[in-house]
Each structure stands twice: as C-alpha cells, then as structure tokens.
Write a protein that holds these residues in place. Sequence first.
Motif, PDB file in Angstrom:
ATOM      1  N   ARG A 120      60.626 -46.844 -16.150  1.00  0.00           N
ATOM      2  CA  ARG A 120      61.055 -46.266 -14.985  1.00  0.00           C
ATOM      3  C   ARG A 120      61.382 -44.748 -14.767  1.00  0.00           C
ATOM      4  O   ARG A 120      61.222 -44.605 -13.367  1.00  0.00           O
ATOM      5  N   VAL A 121      61.337 -44.193 -15.268  1.00  0.00           N
ATOM      6  CA  VAL A 121      62.340 -42.605 -14.644  1.00  0.00           C
ATOM      7  C   VAL A 121      60.585 -41.738 -14.745  1.00  0.00           C
ATOM      8  O   VAL A 121      59.504 -41.943 -15.466  1.00  0.00           O
ATOM      9  N   ASN A 122      61.144 -40.788 -13.895  1.00  0.00           N
ATOM     10  CA  ASN A 122      59.771 -39.943 -13.226  1.00  0.00           C
ATOM     11  C   ASN A 122      60.053 -38.969 -14.490  1.00  0.00           C
ATOM     12  O   ASN A 122      61.304 -38.420 -14.674  1.00  0.00           O
ATOM     13  N   THR A 123      59.580 -39.184 -15.872  1.00  0.00           N
ATOM     14  CA  THR A 123      59.208 -37.642 -16.674  1.00  0.00           C
ATOM     15  C   THR A 123      59.151 -36.670 -16.523  1.00  0.00           C
ATOM     16  O   THR A 123      58.934 -35.482 -16.520  1.00  0.00           O
ATOM     17  N   HIS A 124      58.732 -36.184 -15.001  1.00  0.00           N
ATOM     18  CA  HIS A 124      58.112 -35.035 -14.099  1.00  0.00           C
ATOM     19  C   HIS A 124      58.974 -34.388 -13.402  1.00  0.00           C
ATOM     20  O   HIS A 124      59.022 -33.536 -12.606  1.00  0.00           O
ATOM     21  N   SER A 125      60.414 -35.011 -13.229  1.00  0.00           N
ATOM     22  CA  SER A 125      61.160 -34.641 -12.733  1.00  0.00           C
ATOM     23  C   SER A 125      62.103 -33.305 -12.493  1.00  0.00           C
ATOM     24  O   SER A 125      63.169 -33.061 -12.285  1.00  0.00           O
ATOM     25  N   ARG A 126      61.884 -32.201 -14.312  1.00  0.00           N
ATOM     26  CA  ARG A 126      62.266 -31.588 -14.939  1.00  0.00           C
ATOM     27  C   ARG A 126      61.870 -30.203 -14.679  1.00  0.00           C
ATOM     28  O   ARG A 126      61.272 -29.807 -15.215  1.00  0.00           O
ATOM     29  N   PRO A 127      61.272 -29.852 -13.244  1.00  0.00           N
ATOM     30  CA  PRO A 127      60.059 -28.621 -12.778  1.00  0.00           C
ATOM     31  C   PRO A 127      60.570 -27.207 -13.771  1.00  0.00           C
ATOM     32  O   PRO A 127      59.975 -27.048 -13.876  1.00  0.00           O
ATOM     33  N   SER A 128      62.178 -27.361 -13.940  1.00  0.00           N
ATOM     34  CA  SER A 128      62.802 -26.169 -14.085  1.00  0.00           C
ATOM     35  C   SER A 128      62.967 -26.378 -15.800  1.00  0.00           C
ATOM     36  O   SER A 128      62.815 -24.995 -16.474  1.00  0.00           O
ATOM     37  N   ASP A 129      62.451 -27.366 -15.984  1.00  0.00           N
ATOM     38  CA  ASP A 129      62.250 -27.116 -17.820  1.00  0.00           C
ATOM     39  C   ASP A 129      60.945 -27.639 -18.351  1.00  0.00           C
ATOM     40  O   ASP A 129      60.756 -27.250 -19.678  1.00  0.00           O
ATOM     41  N   LEU A 130      60.095 -27.197 -17.545  1.00  0.00           N
ATOM     42  CA  LEU A 130      58.571 -27.353 -17.946  1.00  0.00           C
ATOM     43  C   LEU A 130      57.870 -26.295 -18.355  1.00  0.00           C
ATOM     44  O   LEU A 130      58.188 -25.107 -17.324  1.00  0.00           O
TER      45      LEU A 130
END
Length: 441
Positions: free
Chosen positions: A27-37
Amino acid sequence: MAQGAGAGGPGRAGHDQELTGDQLLDRVNTHSRPSDLRITDLRVASLTGVPFRSTIIRIDTNQGISGYGEVRDGASRSFALLLKARLVGENPCNVDKLFRAIKQFGHHGRQGGGVCGVEMALMDLAGKAYGVPAYALAGGKFRDRVLCYADTPNSPDPQVLAERLVGRRKLGYQFLKMDVGINLLWDVPGALIAPPGAREQTTTMHPFTGIRVTDKGVDLLAEHVATVREAVGYDIPLAVDHFGHIGVDSCLRVGRALEPFALAWLEDLVPWQFTAQWRELTTALSTPTCTGEDIYLAENFKPLLEAEAIRIVHPDPATSGGILETKRVGDLAEEHGVAMALHMAASPIATLASAHIAAATHNFLALEHHAVDVPWWSDLVTGLPSPLIEDGHITVPDKPGLGFDDINEELFREHLDPAFPSFFEPSEVWDTEVHRDRLWS
C-alpha cells in the motif's frame, strides 16, 4: 484519529493492524522518495513497423520504476547507449541538469535521437517519482485533447491518393497531409530537366542538384493536388510535403501553382539551413511555409524565426531535444507570431511525449500521426484507450510520467527488429565507456 476515524474511515486502523508487513508495503508508494532516486541501468529494444524502425529506451532505477523514451525513427541505437555511463548513478528527476550534460552528444537530424529519447525517459521517470503527468513538469496544459494530422502513403494516381485521404477523413481525422513532388514526374517526358545521375543522387542538397521543373511538370503537380482537394473538400486543412530535391526557383513556381488550393502549409521545400531562401519563399508565397523536423535545440530555430523566414515551425521532439526543449521551441516561435506543429513518425511512446508537449504549448497547431494503417499500434502500451487516437485527437493522459501503465511485452517481442532482435538485453559493454566531456579547460 486515535479512534480510527482517519482517512480510511472508522475501523480502518484496526483492520490495518491485521495486515502483514508485506501487505502494508503493497500500500506504500515506493516511488515517493524522489531525492533518493538513482539511475541503475539503460537498455534498449528496437522495433520495426511502428510505423518505421524505432529504438525504445528503458531507464531503470533503484526504486523499481522505469522510464521510457524513443530514439527517432531510423536512427542508430548507439546514439542512446553511448549515454549510459554518463547517466548511471544520477537522479533522473534532475532533468535539466542531465540534459545539459548530454546535449553535446546530439546533433541535427537523426543524430539527435539518443539525447532526445533519453530526455523523454527522464521526464517519464520524474513524473512517476513525483506522481504527476509530464505536461505538469512542463508548466501545465492549455488543452485536454491534441489534434492529430494524418499522413498518408503516396500514389502516382491522384484518384487512389484521394480515396486514401477520404478514408482518413471517414476515420475521424480532421487534418490531413499528402505528398506531392518530382517523384511523380521522372517518367513523364518533358516534365523535368535534370543533369545525368541526378535521379539516383539522393545525398545532394536541393540547391546543388540542378533539377528544374518545367511548365508541364508544374501543371501536372497542380492537377494532382486539385484532384485530391476536390475529393476531400475545402473545409478541412490539407498540408503538402516531399517536393523533392529542387532549387528555390522551382519551389517558387510550384508553390504559386498550388496557391488556389488553400493548403495548410508547404513543408520542407528546401533544407532548413538556408534561411535566406526560406525568407524568399515565405515572402513570395501566400501558402504558409513550414520546416524544422531536422533541427536540434531551440537555439538553432532562432535564425529562421528572427528572419521571419517561415510561417509554421515544425520540430520533431525526437530530434529537437525531447519534451522540455521542444516546449522552448514553441515558446520561442510564439514570440515571433509563429504557430508550432509537431513532426512525428513513432510508436505510442514518443507520440505520448509529443502529446504532453502539445498540451503544454500555447501556440500548438497539430501533431503528425504516421501509423494510421498499423492496426496494433495503440496496443504497444497498456493502460490507455485503444485506439489511442479517436476522432483525430489524443486525449492527454493524466497518469504520472508519459501516462501509460507499461509496455506490451508480447507485442514488443513480436515486432522486434530482425537486425537487433534482443528485448532490453543487458548493456554492460556501455557501462565503462570512457568519457571526458568538459568542453572548456
């Protein structure tokens, strides 16, 4: 909130406590760490018949999301692969930073394909990371639907060509384009004057071929267009392209003969590099002039625009610089009172990138569609309407990035280029490509 009355409603918190850790992670948006991408890989797959040969770029990341772009039709896949070592480890959300780093490896024509395709993939990734469509990253949209103009295979028989164009109109297309040029005249006695070998020499620029169209040839071309125009009607835009490698004097004579047919534009009469000749054509003709599909970067459109040498600017996003740079082309053209149409002969991937540009550009006119006769074209991507183009328009997707869910792997594999039949195979050979790219000391 302590009583379970949060966003999920009464009892939701208690229900979540019953889920396993893996279920919660789903249920977690794993794309929600843009600064760590970070970019971890770049791979390609080459397709045929989409409508021509195109290479699709896939950029992978450490957060499990991938971005897709497309090298321009007919261009070398190496133009994209050579950029891999310059991208791995970088944050794809830094689109402008990365574009500035790689744009020196593009050039005019199809040599821009690698840089442009990578930029599309970066915009796809950035949109997915931030949860917004690509047009939002380009400043928002002016329109929800993008008008497409249908290109049409040529025929030496104007009645056959007219039937094809009428067929496009019956499919719902409301803007048409046809080819008319000296290829119709070579076997007609007295229609062309040409030096020996001129017919076979396709790499000589227009002013240097010595080919001239006679009065008979001009009349035949005008009759060809007249037949088509009468068939499709005068209530729909009709553009004309592929005149052939003739000099500006013959272009002027042909252009004047076509003025009664109220054409949308005359495309690529002479090479885009000859600004003075374009200004001569634009000044002398009442039909709008149009060029730009082979120009790389917004700065190189300036001579034509500043000289008021064309009426319609016509970049191909797979050459001009991708999404953000082509948006800059449109904005620059608007400052000079010039509309922007988009050249495009590609799969749905580059077409969707173009749709986001069109949505975000105020002075946009129409987007080319070259694959009307490819029945499976829309199904190369998933999560969007099929057909992708309805009533001659693309509805701009609001999903993140370019707006499609995924590629259709089965259809991709079915249409892999026989010369390069690999499907996004590992590309480690490009990982350690030596680069010392600084342009100053």
